[in-house]
Design a protein around this motif. Sequence first.
Motif, PDB file in Angstrom:
ATOM      1  N   ASP A   9     -40.178 -51.289 -21.929  1.00  0.00           N
ATOM      2  CA  ASP A   9     -40.112 -50.833 -20.553  1.00  0.00           C
ATOM      3  C   ASP A   9     -41.163 -50.596 -19.892  1.00  0.00           C
ATOM      4  N   PRO A  10     -41.779 -51.155 -18.792  1.00  0.00           N
ATOM      5  CA  PRO A  10     -43.133 -51.240 -18.234  1.00  0.00           C
ATOM      6  C   PRO A  10     -43.257 -49.661 -17.463  1.00  0.00           C
ATOM      7  N   LEU A  11     -42.308 -49.112 -17.010  1.00  0.00           N
ATOM      8  CA  LEU A  11     -42.085 -47.862 -16.218  1.00  0.00           C
ATOM      9  C   LEU A  11     -42.507 -46.927 -17.419  1.00  0.00           C
ATOM     10  N   ALA A  12     -42.017 -46.833 -18.521  1.00  0.00           N
ATOM     11  CA  ALA A  12     -42.090 -45.852 -19.513  1.00  0.00           C
ATOM     12  C   ALA A  12     -43.593 -46.123 -20.176  1.00  0.00           C
ATOM     13  N   ALA A  13     -44.124 -47.245 -20.210  1.00  0.00           N
ATOM     14  CA  ALA A  13     -45.455 -47.739 -20.746  1.00  0.00           C
ATOM     15  C   ALA A  13     -46.466 -46.865 -19.593  1.00  0.00           C
ATOM     16  N   ASN A  14     -46.332 -47.042 -18.536  1.00  0.00           N
ATOM     17  CA  ASN A  14     -47.198 -46.214 -17.399  1.00  0.00           C
ATOM     18  C   ASN A  14     -47.051 -44.741 -17.499  1.00  0.00           C
ATOM     19  N   LEU A  15     -46.090 -44.214 -18.003  1.00  0.00           N
ATOM     20  CA  LEU A  15     -45.761 -42.684 -18.128  1.00  0.00           C
ATOM     21  C   LEU A  15     -46.175 -42.027 -19.394  1.00  0.00           C
ATOM     22  N   GLN A  16     -46.207 -43.008 -20.395  1.00  0.00           N
ATOM     23  CA  GLN A  16     -46.468 -42.429 -21.808  1.00  0.00           C
ATOM     24  C   GLN A  16     -47.280 -41.556 -21.956  1.00  0.00           C
ATOM     25  N   HIS A  17     -48.682 -41.341 -21.698  1.00  0.00           N
ATOM     26  CA  HIS A  17     -49.639 -40.528 -21.836  1.00  0.00           C
ATOM     27  C   HIS A  17     -49.727 -39.363 -20.827  1.00  0.00           C
ATOM     28  N   TYR A  18     -49.113 -39.510 -19.600  1.00  0.00           N
ATOM     29  CA  TYR A  18     -48.993 -38.360 -18.690  1.00  0.00           C
ATOM     30  C   TYR A  18     -47.810 -37.565 -18.891  1.00  0.00           C
ATOM     31  N   LYS A  19     -46.676 -38.132 -19.559  1.00  0.00           N
ATOM     32  CA  LYS A  19     -45.634 -37.400 -20.121  1.00  0.00           C
ATOM     33  C   LYS A  19     -46.059 -36.501 -21.249  1.00  0.00           C
ATOM     34  N   ARG A  20     -46.752 -37.164 -22.135  1.00  0.00           N
ATOM     35  CA  ARG A  20     -47.236 -36.338 -23.432  1.00  0.00           C
ATOM     36  C   ARG A  20     -48.384 -34.993 -22.994  1.00  0.00           C
ATOM     37  N   MET A  21     -49.124 -35.293 -21.916  1.00  0.00           N
ATOM     38  CA  MET A  21     -50.170 -34.365 -21.527  1.00  0.00           C
ATOM     39  C   MET A  21     -49.265 -33.018 -20.907  1.00  0.00           C
ATOM     40  N   ALA A  22     -48.324 -33.540 -19.879  1.00  0.00           N
ATOM     41  CA  ALA A  22     -47.585 -32.781 -19.484  1.00  0.00           C
ATOM     42  C   ALA A  22     -46.808 -31.782 -20.300  1.00  0.00           C
ATOM     43  N   LEU A  23     -46.241 -32.314 -21.411  1.00  0.00           N
ATOM     44  CA  LEU A  23     -45.383 -31.657 -22.335  1.00  0.00           C
ATOM     45  C   LEU A  23     -46.588 -30.520 -22.937  1.00  0.00           C
ATOM     46  N   ASP A  24     -47.695 -31.133 -23.376  1.00  0.00           N
ATOM     47  CA  ASP A  24     -48.652 -30.159 -23.776  1.00  0.00           C
ATOM     48  C   ASP A  24     -49.055 -29.141 -23.027  1.00  0.00           C
ATOM     49  N   ALA A  25     -49.088 -29.211 -21.838  1.00  0.00           N
ATOM     50  CA  ALA A  25     -49.494 -28.369 -20.648  1.00  0.00           C
ATOM     51  C   ALA A  25     -48.509 -27.111 -20.624  1.00  0.00           C
ATOM     52  N   TRP A  26     -47.140 -27.792 -20.782  1.00  0.00           N
ATOM     53  CA  TRP A  26     -46.067 -26.790 -20.590  1.00  0.00           C
ATOM     54  C   TRP A  26     -46.057 -25.996 -21.918  1.00  0.00           C
ATOM     55  N   HIS A  27     -46.182 -26.260 -22.876  1.00  0.00           N
ATOM     56  CA  HIS A  27     -45.925 -25.702 -24.454  1.00  0.00           C
ATOM     57  C   HIS A  27     -47.195 -25.020 -24.592  1.00  0.00           C
ATOM     58  N   THR A  28     -48.389 -25.176 -24.270  1.00  0.00           N
ATOM     59  CA  THR A  28     -49.387 -24.360 -24.528  1.00  0.00           C
ATOM     60  C   THR A  28     -49.358 -23.068 -23.975  1.00  0.00           C
ATOM     61  N   ARG A  29     -49.767 -21.788 -24.587  1.00  0.00           N
ATOM     62  CA  ARG A  29     -49.735 -20.624 -23.932  1.00  0.00           C
ATOM     63  C   ARG A  29     -51.363 -20.285 -23.076  1.00  0.00           C
ATOM     64  N   SER A  30     -52.370 -21.053 -23.432  1.00  0.00           N
ATOM     65  CA  SER A  30     -53.532 -21.054 -22.877  1.00  0.00           C
ATOM     66  C   SER A  30     -53.307 -21.596 -21.330  1.00  0.00           C
ATOM     67  N   TRP A  31     -53.796 -20.859 -20.426  1.00  0.00           N
ATOM     68  CA  TRP A  31     -53.883 -21.155 -19.177  1.00  0.00           C
ATOM     69  C   TRP A  31     -55.080 -22.166 -19.105  1.00  0.00           C
ATOM     70  N   TRP A  32     -56.287 -21.935 -19.782  1.00  0.00           N
ATOM     71  CA  TRP A  32     -57.255 -22.688 -19.652  1.00  0.00           C
ATOM     72  C   TRP A  32     -56.983 -24.150 -20.198  1.00  0.00           C
ATOM     73  N   ASP A  33     -56.297 -24.280 -21.243  1.00  0.00           N
ATOM     74  CA  ASP A  33     -55.746 -25.610 -21.876  1.00  0.00           C
ATOM     75  C   ASP A  33     -54.853 -26.250 -20.750  1.00  0.00           C
ATOM     76  N   LYS A  34     -53.925 -25.646 -19.995  1.00  0.00           N
ATOM     77  CA  LYS A  34     -53.085 -26.102 -19.110  1.00  0.00           C
ATOM     78  C   LYS A  34     -53.842 -26.794 -17.954  1.00  0.00           C
ATOM     79  N   LEU A  35     -55.048 -26.069 -17.750  1.00  0.00           N
ATOM     80  CA  LEU A  35     -55.797 -26.803 -16.469  1.00  0.00           C
ATOM     81  C   LEU A  35     -56.683 -27.867 -16.858  1.00  0.00           C
ATOM     82  N   THR A  36     -57.294 -27.622 -18.002  1.00  0.00           N
ATOM     83  CA  THR A  36     -58.353 -28.537 -18.324  1.00  0.00           C
ATOM     84  C   THR A  36     -57.952 -29.598 -19.287  1.00  0.00           C
ATOM     85  N   LEU A  37     -56.942 -29.662 -20.167  1.00  0.00           N
ATOM     86  CA  LEU A  37     -56.647 -30.563 -20.971  1.00  0.00           C
ATOM     87  C   LEU A  37     -56.604 -32.128 -20.734  1.00  0.00           C
TER      88      LEU A  37
END
Length: 414
Positions: A241-269
């Motif tokens: 799926d080419p749409l999923a291909a374009n969203l793969q890493h954005y989705k991964r970063m968004a989930l990391d920003a959601w799960h981390t408790r560090s606001w610094w990491d949420k903003l800078t990762l």
Amino acid sequence: MNLVTLAIPFFLLAVLVELALDRRYGWGLYRLNDAIGSLGAGIMSRLSELVRKGLLLVIYIPLFALLQPYYQFMGFNWSLDSGWHLLLAIVAYDFCYYWRHRLGHEINIFWADHLVHHQSEDYNLTTALRQPIGGLPIGWIFYMPLLLIGLPAELLITAGAIDLIYQFWVHTQKFPKVRWMEWILVTPSNHRVHHAQNKVYVDKNYGGVFIIWDRLFGTYQEELDGEPCIYGVRKPLNTFDPLAANLQHYKRMALDAWHTRSWWDKLTLWFRRTGYRPADAEAAMPLPSTDLAQFQRYDPKISAGQRFYALAQHVVYSGATLALLWYAAQLSYGQLLGAVALLGAGLAINGRILDGHPLAGRAELLRLGAVLLSAPLAPALLGLAIATYAATSALIWWRLAFAHKGAAVALAGD
């Protein structure tokens, strides 16, 4: 119409020639699902350019006009009619491209966009056409230094198109090393290295036309006889799926920003080095890299009928996209947006058909229903053709996906 659009038919012809040779000599370079996945991503990239405007020329042209007194003082007088000027423009453009490409690998937010080009686990001419729809719109920054040498916009556009067109031919496995070329130009051999996920090859050979930048800045790696290239990315996409291909890493970063408790990491990762993940997010969602010693390409099995259906739909999308690119100037923005949305949905669903996704059957019928409803909006003859296509496809797909379950078989050579 720009040079890249004019080159598309020649790209497709070259793909067909390489495919014919692959089938004739049994090289095993092509799989139907992976090739359609790559070509689908390329189509989606071209469609996205119809409905979004790049910032490069919007910023470059006014600044170029503002700097005219400086250019007159320096005596800059570039001409598109001069072959030497065009060659110098390509060299200058490629230098800027090197740094844009390198940062595309080294920074998370840039990798999220460029990653799409590297997801294919095959390496053939379709890989060259596998392009993203466009991420954070700041790529133009890397070409601003060209203002310092007074490069006019028309030369910038032409040099950029030539740089991109050149990169097409290096995506092949059947062109051997040519020693003198390896020192100066990007070749199939040193670009195979760039696409490999082997540890020794990762983040090497960033040049577009010239490999000299990699030799100068320490990012060159020769293709090694004892280390065959394994293509793809270390955290595989596992969908066509080419749409999923374009969203793969954005989705991964968004989930990391959601799960981390560090606001610094949420903003800078987003702007950290590629691969950086907050420790608590990684613990919550471990994503192990592929074990290359046990590497197997993603290759789900679906019925032969469904594979041929996906191929037929891809041919339709390719023809419709070429027509849309040709006639885009005659359509309103709303018409363009509607056509791009329908084609984009088709490309995404076609990828899921190749995945054997359980929801692909109903999604394809819904898509065809939407196409049928849109037919009256087109001119009479075109509308009739669209309606006939939608109705015929729906009948065939109903039989393939719902009327009976065909045996899951692979096409010869897959």
